[in-house]
Scaffold this active site. Structure first.
Site, PDB file in Angstrom:
ATOM      1  CE  LYS A  87       0.050  -4.743   2.880  1.00 35.27           C
ATOM      2  NZ  LYS A  87      -0.308  -6.101   2.384  1.00 35.27           N
ATOM      3  CE1 TYR A 116      -3.296  -2.875   5.626  1.00 34.23           C
ATOM      4  CE2 TYR A 116      -3.234  -0.529   5.127  1.00 34.23           C
ATOM      5  CZ  TYR A 116      -3.267  -1.848   4.703  1.00 34.23           C
ATOM      6  OH  TYR A 116      -3.267  -2.142   3.362  1.00 34.23           O
ATOM      7  CB  THR A 133      -0.902   0.001   1.257  1.00 32.91           C
ATOM      8  OG1 THR A 133      -1.484   1.279   1.418  1.00 32.91           O
ATOM      9  CG2 THR A 133      -0.120  -0.320   2.518  1.00 32.91           C
ATOM     10  CG  ASP A 134      -1.126   4.974  -1.030  1.00 34.80           C
ATOM     11  OD1 ASP A 134      -1.698   4.309  -0.136  1.00 34.80           O
ATOM     12  OD2 ASP A 134      -1.702   5.876  -1.669  1.00 34.80           O
ATOM     13  CD  GLU A 135      -3.515   3.277   4.194  1.00 35.10           C
ATOM     14  OE1 GLU A 135      -3.444   3.241   5.426  1.00 35.10           O
ATOM     15  OE2 GLU A 135      -4.545   2.989   3.562  1.00 35.10           O
TER      16      GLU A 135
HETATM   17  N1  LIG Z   1      -8.227  -2.220  -0.535  1.00 35.42           N
HETATM   18  C1  LIG Z   1      -7.355  -1.261  -0.764  1.00 35.42           C
HETATM   19  O1  LIG Z   1      -7.737  -0.129  -1.067  1.00 35.42           O
HETATM   20  C2  LIG Z   1      -5.879  -1.555  -0.702  1.00 35.42           C
HETATM   21  C3  LIG Z   1      -4.991  -0.514  -1.007  1.00 35.42           C
HETATM   22  C4  LIG Z   1      -3.618  -0.785  -0.973  1.00 35.42           C
HETATM   23  C5  LIG Z   1      -3.166  -2.056  -0.688  1.00 35.42           C
HETATM   24  N2  LIG Z   1      -4.046  -3.047  -0.382  1.00 35.42           N
HETATM   25  C6  LIG Z   1      -3.514  -4.384  -0.078  1.00 35.42           C
HETATM   26  O2  LIG Z   1      -4.091  -5.273  -1.000  1.00 35.42           O
HETATM   27  C7  LIG Z   1      -4.275  -6.562  -0.397  1.00 35.42           C
HETATM   28  C8  LIG Z   1      -5.709  -7.005  -0.563  1.00 35.42           C
HETATM   29  O3  LIG Z   1      -6.561  -6.034   0.026  1.00 35.42           O
HETATM   30  P1  LIG Z   1      -8.145  -6.205   0.044  1.00 35.42           P
HETATM   31  O4  LIG Z   1      -8.741  -4.861   0.148  1.00 35.42           O
HETATM   32  O5  LIG Z   1      -8.550  -7.133  -1.025  1.00 35.42           O
HETATM   33  O6  LIG Z   1      -8.308  -6.946   1.455  1.00 35.42           O
HETATM   34  P2  LIG Z   1      -9.560  -7.728   2.046  1.00 35.42           P
HETATM   35  O7  LIG Z   1      -9.567  -7.414   3.503  1.00 35.42           O
HETATM   36  O8  LIG Z   1     -10.793  -7.475   1.239  1.00 35.42           O
HETATM   37  O9  LIG Z   1      -9.178  -9.269   1.827  1.00 35.42           O
HETATM   38  C9  LIG Z   1      -8.164  -9.893   2.541  1.00 35.42           C
HETATM   39  C10 LIG Z   1      -8.272 -11.392   2.293  1.00 35.42           C
HETATM   40  O10 LIG Z   1      -7.199 -12.038   2.991  1.00 35.42           O
HETATM   41  C11 LIG Z   1      -7.709 -13.141   3.711  1.00 35.42           C
HETATM   42  N3  LIG Z   1      -6.874 -13.348   4.907  1.00 35.42           N
HETATM   43  C12 LIG Z   1      -6.753 -12.537   5.993  1.00 35.42           C
HETATM   44  N4  LIG Z   1      -5.905 -13.083   6.881  1.00 35.42           N
HETATM   45  C13 LIG Z   1      -5.472 -14.252   6.349  1.00 35.42           C
HETATM   46  C14 LIG Z   1      -4.585 -15.256   6.792  1.00 35.42           C
HETATM   47  N5  LIG Z   1      -3.956 -15.192   7.984  1.00 35.42           N
HETATM   48  N6  LIG Z   1      -4.353 -16.335   5.975  1.00 35.42           N
HETATM   49  C15 LIG Z   1      -4.979 -16.429   4.764  1.00 35.42           C
HETATM   50  N7  LIG Z   1      -5.852 -15.505   4.318  1.00 35.42           N
HETATM   51  C16 LIG Z   1      -6.093 -14.423   5.097  1.00 35.42           C
HETATM   52  C17 LIG Z   1      -9.151 -12.755   4.094  1.00 35.42           C
HETATM   53  O11 LIG Z   1      -9.948 -13.892   4.352  1.00 35.42           O
HETATM   54  C18 LIG Z   1      -9.576 -12.004   2.824  1.00 35.42           C
HETATM   55  O12 LIG Z   1     -10.126 -12.888   1.872  1.00 35.42           O
HETATM   56  C19 LIG Z   1      -3.834  -6.419   1.049  1.00 35.42           C
HETATM   57  O13 LIG Z   1      -2.526  -6.892   1.161  1.00 35.42           O
HETATM   58  C20 LIG Z   1      -3.887  -4.915   1.301  1.00 35.42           C
HETATM   59  O14 LIG Z   1      -2.956  -4.524   2.275  1.00 35.42           O
HETATM   60  C21 LIG Z   1      -5.397  -2.823  -0.376  1.00 35.42           C
END
Ligand SMILES: NC(=O)c1ccc[n+]([C@@H]2O[C@H](COP(=O)([O-])OP(=O)(O)OC[C@H]3O[C@@H](n4cnc5c(N)ncnc54)[C@H](O)[C@@H]3O)[C@@H](O)[C@H]2O)c1
Length: 339
Positions: free
Chosen positions: A154, A150, A123-125
């Site tokens: 990350k 968070y 993430t950019d965070e």
């Molecule tokens: N959503 C955003 O805007 C955003 C922005 C930047 C980066 N990200 C990164 O992108 C990735 C996906 O984000 P998202 O929004 O789809 O997240 P999300 O919370 O919708 O999904 C996370 C998934 O990971 C699974 N999970 C959680 N803990 C687990 C574990 N211990 N073992 C196996 N599976 C596990 C959950 O069941 C879920 O299906 C993350 O790494 C997040 O940090 C997201």
């Protein structure tokens, strides 16, 4: 090619799998996901019988569960994470376990099985916050300065992924992307929370003064960027991914959403601010464009409208999700003043 997708039942992971199966039907995909509150196999219903797709329930922090699924894998695309800043403020420990320990367990297994690429989604965070009034953006040389549990976890996972490359020669790539929006996003995040609240006749809670700015990225643009990095990215490198939106503050986005749903601004309320709330994020993705020929294709206003339509047409998807545990979380976060 055999691809292990972690967290494929979440928002971005499921969008990635649906896109990949459609555009690379010859590849085999294993979706490894613990199905936490954020995981939802309904997102993948349309492909569950595809012979090249397999779901395995498991926790990335458990080496005995990760070991068997890593066997014979060519590429790991690592999405699994605890992903919501507000929950990390309420309860950081699961973030450390999944985001840091889980990533290390995956890295060890990937190394042992000689995977050809370990791609880490971040993430950019991790870069901290930008001032509201300056014009700087995050770029590949920006120092890490995470400010929430968070983003700290990350950042820790990014450092570990790079360390496994430099120390052990694991072939890695990393993408740091901005805030995503689109179908199948869990309605704890701002845009789907706002849309679904208004459809339910509830108000949109806007933190603090509402003048917080994010760089919004439509999820399909993000997924295409990951595809480019897997196909053409240089091993060891980090790529920044962002949207092409004008930078709207959250209050403006709330106003756009109520307008799109035919309601007025009485559907918006200001609530107690998030602790340590980062003011602004903005991503300079020009290097990614130069190197990989990727750029976002979806403009914010059109795709916000399409996203609103998606949530209108998929009420049964989010109504199921907005029950049980979600209601308890929502009460703590927005209603009973206990945070
Ligand atoms: N959503 C955003 O805007 C955003 C922005 C930047 C980066 N990200 C990164 O992108 C990735 C996906 O984000 P998202 O929004 O789809 O997240 P999300 O919370 O919708 O999904 C996370 C998934 O990971 C699974 N999970 C959680 N803990 C687990 C574990 N211990 N073992 C196996 N599976 C596990 C959950 O069941 C879920 O299906 C993350 O790494 C997040 O940090 C997201």
């Amino acid at each position: 090619m055999k691809i292990l997708v972690t967290g494929g039942a979440g928002f971005i992971g499921s969008n990635f799998i649906l896109y990949w199966i459609k555009n690379h039907p010859e590849d085999e995909i294993i979706n490894f996901d613990a199905l936490t509150y954020a995981g939802n196999l309904e997102n993948l219903k349309s492909i569950e019988d595809n012979p090249n797709y397999k779901f395995v329930k498991g926790n990335i922090a458990q080496s005995n569960e990760v070991g068997p699924v890593m066997s014979g894998v060519d590429i790991v695309v690592h999405f699994a994470a605890e992903s919501h800043v507000d929950r990390s403020i309420l309860e950081p420990s699961s973030f450390i376990l999944t985001n840091i320990v889980g990533t290390q367990v995956l890295l060890d297994a990937a190394l042992k099985n000689n995977v050809k690429r370990f791609h880490h989604i971040s993430t950019d965070e991790v870069f901290g916050e930008l001032d509201l009034n300056d014009t700087n953006k995050f770029n590949e040389r920006t120092n890490y300065n995470p400010r929430s549990p968070y983003s700290a976890t990350k950042a820790g996972s990014d450092h570990l992924v790079r360390a496994y490359h430099f120390t052990y020669g694991l072939p890695i790539t990393i993408t740091n992307c901005s805030n995503n929006y689109g179908p199948y996003q869990f309605p704890e995040k701002f845009i789907p929370l706002a849309i679904t609240n208004v459809i339910e006749g509830k108000k949109i809670p806007v933190y603090g003064d509402g003048l917080y700015i994010r760089d919004w990225l439509y999820v399909e643009d993000h997924v295409r960027a990951i595809e480019k990095v897997l196909e053409r990215g240089k091993v060891g490198k980090t790529y920044l991914i962002g949207g092409m939106t004008e930078l709207y503050p959250n209050i403006e986005i709330a106003k756009k959403i109520v307008r799109l749903l035919g309601k007025d601004e009485s559907f918006i309320e200001f609530v107690k601010d998030r602790l340590g709330h980062d003011r602004r994020y903005d991503v300079d993705w020009s290097k990614t464009k130069e190197e990989l020929g990727w750029e976002p294709q979806h403009n914010f206003d059109d795709w916000l409208k399409k996203t609103v339509e998606w949530y209108k047409e998929n009420e049964s998807w989010w109504k199921k999700v907005k029950s049980g545990e979600y209601k308890k979380y929502y009460k703590t976060q927005y209603e009973d003043g206990s945070r």
